[in-house]
Motif scaffolding. Structure first.
Motif, PDB file in Angstrom:
ATOM      1  N   ARG A 347       0.822  -1.218   0.000  1.00  0.00           N
ATOM      2  CA  ARG A 347       0.000   0.000   0.000  1.00  0.00           C
ATOM      3  C   ARG A 347       0.854   1.266   0.000  1.00  0.00           C
ATOM      4  NH1 ARG A 347      -5.519   0.796   3.518  1.00  0.00           N
ATOM      5  NH2 ARG A 347      -6.350   2.521   2.281  1.00  0.00           N
ATOM      6  N   ASP A 348       2.052   1.192   0.633  1.00  0.00           N
ATOM      7  CA  ASP A 348       2.914   2.373   0.684  1.00  0.00           C
ATOM      8  C   ASP A 348       3.777   2.520  -0.557  1.00  0.00           C
ATOM      9  OD1 ASP A 348       4.723   0.338   0.969  1.00  0.00           O
ATOM     10  OD2 ASP A 348       5.399   0.906   2.976  1.00  0.00           O
ATOM     11  N   GLY A 349       3.552   1.637  -1.561  1.00  0.00           N
ATOM     12  CA  GLY A 349       4.285   1.738  -2.814  1.00  0.00           C
ATOM     13  C   GLY A 349       5.533   0.898  -2.883  1.00  0.00           C
ATOM     14  N   GLU A 350       5.935   0.247  -1.785  1.00  0.00           N
ATOM     15  CA  GLU A 350       7.150  -0.575  -1.783  1.00  0.00           C
ATOM     16  C   GLU A 350       6.917  -1.848  -2.588  1.00  0.00           C
ATOM     17  OE1 GLU A 350      10.022  -3.070   1.329  1.00  0.00           O
ATOM     18  OE2 GLU A 350       8.235  -2.010   2.027  1.00  0.00           O
ATOM     19  N   PRO A 351       7.791  -2.164  -3.547  1.00  0.00           N
ATOM     20  CA  PRO A 351       7.619  -3.395  -4.322  1.00  0.00           C
ATOM     21  C   PRO A 351       8.072  -4.608  -3.520  1.00  0.00           C
ATOM     22  CG  PRO A 351       9.593  -2.248  -5.040  1.00  0.00           C
ATOM     23  CD  PRO A 351       8.932  -1.357  -4.018  1.00  0.00           C
ATOM     24  N   PHE A 352       7.492  -5.730  -3.819  1.00  0.00           N
ATOM     25  CA  PHE A 352       7.931  -6.992  -3.219  1.00  0.00           C
ATOM     26  C   PHE A 352       7.603  -8.122  -4.185  1.00  0.00           C
ATOM     27  CE2 PHE A 352       3.503  -6.824  -2.095  1.00  0.00           C
ATOM     28  CZ  PHE A 352       3.071  -8.132  -2.009  1.00  0.00           C
ATOM     29  N   TRP A 353       8.352  -9.218  -4.043  1.00  0.00           N
ATOM     30  CA  TRP A 353       8.128 -10.389  -4.887  1.00  0.00           C
ATOM     31  C   TRP A 353       7.125 -11.313  -4.195  1.00  0.00           C
ATOM     32  CZ3 TRP A 353       9.475 -10.641  -9.807  1.00  0.00           C
ATOM     33  CH2 TRP A 353      10.509  -9.818 -10.257  1.00  0.00           C
ATOM     34  N   ASN A 354       6.087 -11.657  -4.928  1.00  0.00           N
ATOM     35  CA  ASN A 354       4.962 -12.410  -4.380  1.00  0.00           C
ATOM     36  C   ASN A 354       4.833 -13.737  -5.126  1.00  0.00           C
ATOM     37  OD1 ASN A 354       2.675 -13.177  -3.050  1.00  0.00           O
ATOM     38  ND2 ASN A 354       1.375 -11.521  -3.778  1.00  0.00           N
ATOM     39  N   ARG A 355       4.992 -14.846  -4.383  1.00  0.00           N
ATOM     40  CA  ARG A 355       4.725 -16.161  -4.982  1.00  0.00           C
ATOM     41  C   ARG A 355       3.241 -16.470  -4.770  1.00  0.00           C
ATOM     42  NH1 ARG A 355       8.149 -19.621  -2.496  1.00  0.00           N
ATOM     43  NH2 ARG A 355       9.711 -19.643  -4.158  1.00  0.00           N
TER      44      ARG A 355
END
Length: 596
Positions: A347-355
């Motif tokens: 929600r804060d715009g931080e990217p993350f890798w999602n399996r």
């Protein structure tokens, strides 16, 4: 018959004028729609109700003084045919004797013919009969429905004792109906349950209370554990303040409670799972999420209010690759499970890798009713994997340096050393020391390459004869005066090259540290095999360290021989331990081996 059916009356009188007058009067006075059938002959009337299956009537009105058969004889003939229809004797020849005989015989009513007042009395009695018939018909229908449902039913009188219970109630409690009827509810309830029922009934009877109440109660059967039931209680109809009792229907909800408890456990498991779990409804437009658990909220930063009723694509962003998204869309279209890894955004715009793994949940017709998704933040895992890949790349470059850039000058140095020894007639002890150093460097390079390249990769296992492999490995080492004993015929399932190096290192270690005339024994155990010797052994204080990289008690050793053993054991999924042998030497046990 229902409350809206037309009632049918049968009036028997040998005077047609009386029949017409009474029929007209009943049509006018009765509050329901009635059809009055008339007969002037008792014999014809009896034939009509006894022989015609479609001639069912709700009430019979009969004159007394008729040719061939009087009204009482007609009544008795009707009853002899098993017909219990209400019967009213309406006669112009009345007397106390006839009235007494009629009432003793069991007629429903007795009236003398007369003017309008008598007609109204007759109409009132007929209306009472029809009202009773309607009430009984409705009660019969409800009773049929209740019996068909199989629910236990009870009636408690004004004194608080069971007045009626059905067979289902008796089966539930384990008591026969004769025992239950007349007993207090405490027969099948504990004190708390009795008090609860009385409290609920008090609420129903209060001025502003509900018409009925549903509550759960434990029924204590004659044998066995208490049975959790839902009691649907109501007061019996009564006029004024004359309470007549209560009626109730029980339903065994113990299985329902178990199912509800299991469902609660599963829901809690989903809510508290460490992996993000979502559920979507494909029957709604855009397949929105209808459930997200706590881990999803924590992982994405979106609370439930912000996440529910939306398609999960809101997690995508500018750098989300379209390929895994398309894979998910195709799987949903085909109704098949799928797993992808894609870049999402919190929600804060931080990217993350999602399996993301999705799977369909189908209904009884095989249609996809829900999609369940499992989402795991694998950002750190991908970073670790990338670091490991770079580390392996550096390790491979290091191995290349060892194998080529270091070995080449070492080979040149060894050759030049040999030439120097040939050209020098004395002082070879210094050159021999250099040659020993070269040999140690060569062994060290060999061990380091083994650790760098052979402790990972594919495992192509095969059935290997342990005695054959031991014999081959023994021939590959400098055994001096050592003796080998092979006390096993076991076959092991292992990768040939690594297993051979493992055995070679164990056998070489025994010869190297056991002395020139050491006896080395290879035998089998329930979980694998062992290599033992009768040498000086390994002090107990040193046994935990011997598998550490670089550890060696021999000044000329590389310190990687037993490290290689441990690595190759791990690669196979086995374990290795060192203890004291039966002869006081060292014993290495390899366990967890797939052997025959």
């Amino acid at each position: 018959m229902s409350a809206t059916d037309t009632f049918r009356l049968l009036h028997v009188d040998d005077d047609p004028a009386v029949l017409d007058l009474t029929s007209s009067f009943l049509d006018r006075e009765l509050g329901w729609e009635v059809t009055t059938l008339t007969e002037t002959s008792p014999e014809a009337a009896l034939s009509r109700v006894a022989d015609d299956a479609d001639a069912d009537v709700d009430c019979i009105i009969s004159d007394y003084d008729m040719p061939a058969m009087d009204g009482l004889a007609f009544f008795e003939a009707v009853r002899e045919h098993g017909i219990t229809t209400p019967f009213i004797l309406y006669t112009g020849k009345g007397s106390e004797e006839i009235a007494s005989r009629a009432l003793n015989a069991g007629v429903t009513g007795y009236f003398q013919k007369g003017g309008p007042d008598q007609q109204r009395r007759l109409a009132n009695r007929v209306e009472q009969v029809l009202d009773d018939r309607r009430t009984q018909a409705v009660a019969d229908r409800y009773s049929t429905v209740i019996e068909a449902l199989g629910y236990p039913v009870y009636v408690v009188d004004a004194d608080g004792r069971f007045e009626f219970v059905n067979e289902s109630f008796a089966e539930l409690t384990g008591y026969d109906r004769e025992t239950i009827i007349g007993s207090l509810p405490s027969l099948i309830k504990d004190d708390a349950a009795v008090e609860r029922a009385e409290s609920e009934l008090g609420g129903i009877l209060s001025a502003d209370g509900p018409d009925s109440s549903q509550f759960e109660v434990d029924i204590v059967p004659k044998e066995g554990d208490p049975i959790r039931c839902r009691d649907h209680m109501a007061a019996l109809p009564y006029d004024g303040e004359c309470f007549e009792g209560s009626v109730g229907i029980l339903r065994d909800v113990s299985a329902e409670r178990r199912r509800r408890r299991e469902l609660d456990y599963r829901t809690r498991a989903m809510d508290e799972a460490p992996t993000g779990i979502t559920m979507t409804d494909p029957s709604r437009a855009d397949n929105p999420m209808i459930y997200v658990n706590d881990a999803f909220v924590e992982m994405t930063g979106y609370d439930r209010e912000a996440a529910l009723d939306r398609n999960c694509r809101f997690l995508q962003g500018p750098d989300t690759d379209s390929e895994p998204v398309e894979t998910l869309n195709e799987a949903i279209e085909a109704g098949e499970p799928a797993t992808v890894t894609l870049r999402n955004y919190r929600r804060d715009g931080e990217p993350f890798w999602n399996r993301v793994s999705i799977a369909p949940l189908r209904d009884d017709d095989g249609e996809v009713a829900r999609w369940v998704g499992f989402q795991e933040d694998v950002t750190e895992y991908r970073r670790y994997r990338r670091r490991l890949e770079r580390q392996n790349e550096r390790l491979e470059r290091f191995a290349g340096v060892l194998s080529h850039d270091l070995r080449n000058p070492l080979t040149v140095a060894a050759g030049e050393l040999e030439l120097a020894k040939c050209a020098t007639e004395a002082g070879h002890e210094h050159l021999d020391a250099v040659a020993d150093a070269h040999a140690r460097i060569e062994a060290l390079i060999d061990d380091l390459l083994t650790l760098a390249r052979d402790t990972d990769g594919d495992m192509d296992r095969e059935a290997l004869s342990l005695p054959t492999m031991v014999t081959r490995c023994w021939s590959d080492i400098e055994t001096r005066d050592a003796t080998l004993r092979v006390e096993t015929e076991r076959t092991v399932n292992a990768e040939s090259r690594r297993f051979r190096r493992l055995l070679t290192n164990l056998l070489g270690n025994a010869v190297e540290h056991g002395g020139d005339d050491v006896v080395v024994t290879v035998g089998e155990t329930d979980g694998g095999f062992y290599v033992a010797d009768d040498g000086p052994g390994i002090p107990e204080s040193e046994r935990d360290r011997i598998f550490e990289a670089g550890y060696s008690t021999d000044e000329g050793g590389t310190g990687f021989g037993l490290e290689i053993v441990r690595e190759f054991v791990d690669v196979h999924g086995w374990t290795v331990d060192v203890t004291e042998s039966a002869d006081g030497g060292a014993r290495f046990d390899v366990r967890g081996v797939d052997a025959t």
